[in-house]
Design a protein around this motif. Sequence first.
Motif, PDB file in Angstrom:
ATOM      1  N   GLN A 192       0.832  -1.204   0.000  1.00 43.28           N
ATOM      2  CA  GLN A 192       0.000   0.000   0.000  1.00 43.28           C
ATOM      3  C   GLN A 192       0.866   1.253   0.000  1.00 43.28           C
ATOM      4  O   GLN A 192       0.535   2.241  -0.652  1.00 43.28           O
ATOM      5  N   GLU A 193       1.962   1.193   0.731  1.00 43.61           N
ATOM      6  CA  GLU A 193       2.869   2.339   0.781  1.00 43.61           C
ATOM      7  C   GLU A 193       3.439   2.613  -0.611  1.00 43.61           C
ATOM      8  O   GLU A 193       3.549   3.760  -1.031  1.00 43.61           O
ATOM      9  N   VAL A 229       0.774   4.303  -2.717  1.00 41.95           N
ATOM     10  CA  VAL A 229       0.593   5.699  -2.316  1.00 41.95           C
ATOM     11  C   VAL A 229       1.740   6.557  -2.835  1.00 41.95           C
ATOM     12  O   VAL A 229       1.534   7.675  -3.309  1.00 41.95           O
TER      13      VAL A 229
END
Length: 68
Positions: free
Chosen positions: A11-12, A15
């Motif tokens: 997810q990082e 993003v």
Amino acid sequence: MTAATPRFAAQETAVRRLAAGFALVLTLGTVAALGQLADRQYDDALMAQADNAPTQVVVVQSTRLPRV
């Protein structure tokens, strides 16, 4: 044995990609807007200068030489 990517790390990464894409679009948009502003100012200055002096137009013509 390979370690699986933790969900948080995946997810990082997503993003960060989104943020980098947004920053790129914002930067290119700002540069384009500044370029248009500079073009407008240049054209205005050129026209103001042209009003004060005669303008010369240079036309360049060329012909192709035949192949030998």
